[in-house]
Design an enzyme around this catalytic site. Structure first.
Site, PDB file in Angstrom:
ATOM      1  CB  CYS A  92      -0.843   0.075   1.238  1.00 17.84           C
ATOM      2  SG  CYS A  92      -2.085   1.442   1.251  1.00 17.84           S
ATOM      3  CE  LYS A 131      -2.091  -6.188  -4.504  1.00 23.46           C
ATOM      4  NZ  LYS A 131      -1.741  -4.712  -4.848  1.00 23.46           N
TER       5      LYS A 131
END
Length: 301
Positions: A92, A131
């Site tokens: 993020c 991720k």
């Protein structure tokens, strides 16, 4: 269930904060019964925000963010009763996330990232994924080494967004760089970024050499996209994108489900962010969107 079984469709829904809520995941699942769904990012510091567990949405991955290994592990242990996989957010790019040393900030602290993976892995009995991005900046493209370190720590699966943190969501995702990671790890890799159609999905798979693709913003206004991509890459069947009439019907369905889930006042307002994605590309679209986002009543919409 083994990780290869969870990703057998070769398509997943990428997590998007404030977007991939229970309702959007439900819409995607109405089309595809086999793609891997991923929840929006859940802060390990605020686990009480989890009110929309997906007990009927398998296969599904729950994504956690944070930088305290023990706390993330405890959250993962709790959530695994609902999940088929736990995913750690290390990609993020949003300021408030990286300022807290979460998200993509972890790409600058490989030792801590490894500790998180090791600690979580020891606490759960389901697959663990991570991720992340190509790097924090163009001068810090550490994605290959980072992926190797995550694998060493125990990660079973990787999703990589083909941009750096400094790019945020601008520019173009570099799918070819993802191929460098794929050639240097033994665990499955999914490519993420700029897949908005069957055509871009095929191109992404060719350039990235990835095992599959994670679709995020491409699903906005078109929750059928994941299913259509699945059908093409796995069976060679080309299903056309939805017509405007079909998109309008889906938007109405989306609105009703949000109202059922959140109540009319909150549900209608929450769904306003999706309206521009459903209604575009035709004369008068901008005017219509402008009118719709001012309406609070479902029937009036």
């Amino acid at each position: 269930m083994q990780v290869r079984d969870l990703i057998s469709s070769r398509v997943s829904l990428a997590p998007m904060a404030g977007i991939t809520d229970y309702v959007l995941r439900s819409l995607v699942r109405e089309y595809s019964k086999t793609c891997l769904l991923t929840t929006e990012m859940i802060s390990s510091e605020a686990l009480t925000q989890v009110k929309d567990t997906d007990e009927n949405h398998s296969p599904i991955s729950y994504q956690l963010s944070g930088h305290k290994p023990k706390m993330i592990a405890e959250c993962a242990n709790y959530l695994q009763k609902y999940a088929d996989m736990i995913d750690i957010n290390m990609g993020c790019p949003v300021n408030k996330v990286v300022k807290g040393t979460d998200g993509c900030a972890l790409m600058r602290n490989v030792d801590l990232a490894q500790e998180i993976v090791r600690t979580v892995k020891a606490e759960i009995s389901i697959p663990l994924s991570v991720k992340f991005r190509l790097g924090y900046t163009f001068d810090e493209l550490n994605f290959v080494e980072y992926g190797q370190k995550m694998q060493e720590a125990g990660a079973d699966f990787i999703t990589i967004h083909g941009r750096t943190r400094s790019q945020m969501y601008g520019g173009k995702a570099d799918w070819k760089k993802i191929a460098e990671l794929k050639r240097n790890v033994d665990i499955p890799v999914f490519a993420n970024g700029d897949v908005v159609s069957i055509e871009t999905a095929v191109q992404c798979l060719e350039e990235s050499e990835a095992d599959g693709i994670a679709i995020g913003r491409g699903a906005l206004g078109d929750p059928s996209l994941l299913y259509r991509v699945e059908r093409y890459i796995n069976a060679g069947e080309y299903l056309p994108p939805p017509t405007l009439e079909e998109k309008i019907e889906t938007l109405k369905h989306h609105l009703k489900k949000e109202v059922e889930f959140r109540g009319e006042n909150v549900g209608v307002k929450f769904c306003r962010k999706f309206i521009p994605y459903y209604l575009n590309g035709f004369q008068g679209a901008s005017r219509l969107r402008g009118e719709l986002i001012l309406i609070d009543n479902l029937n009036e919409i």
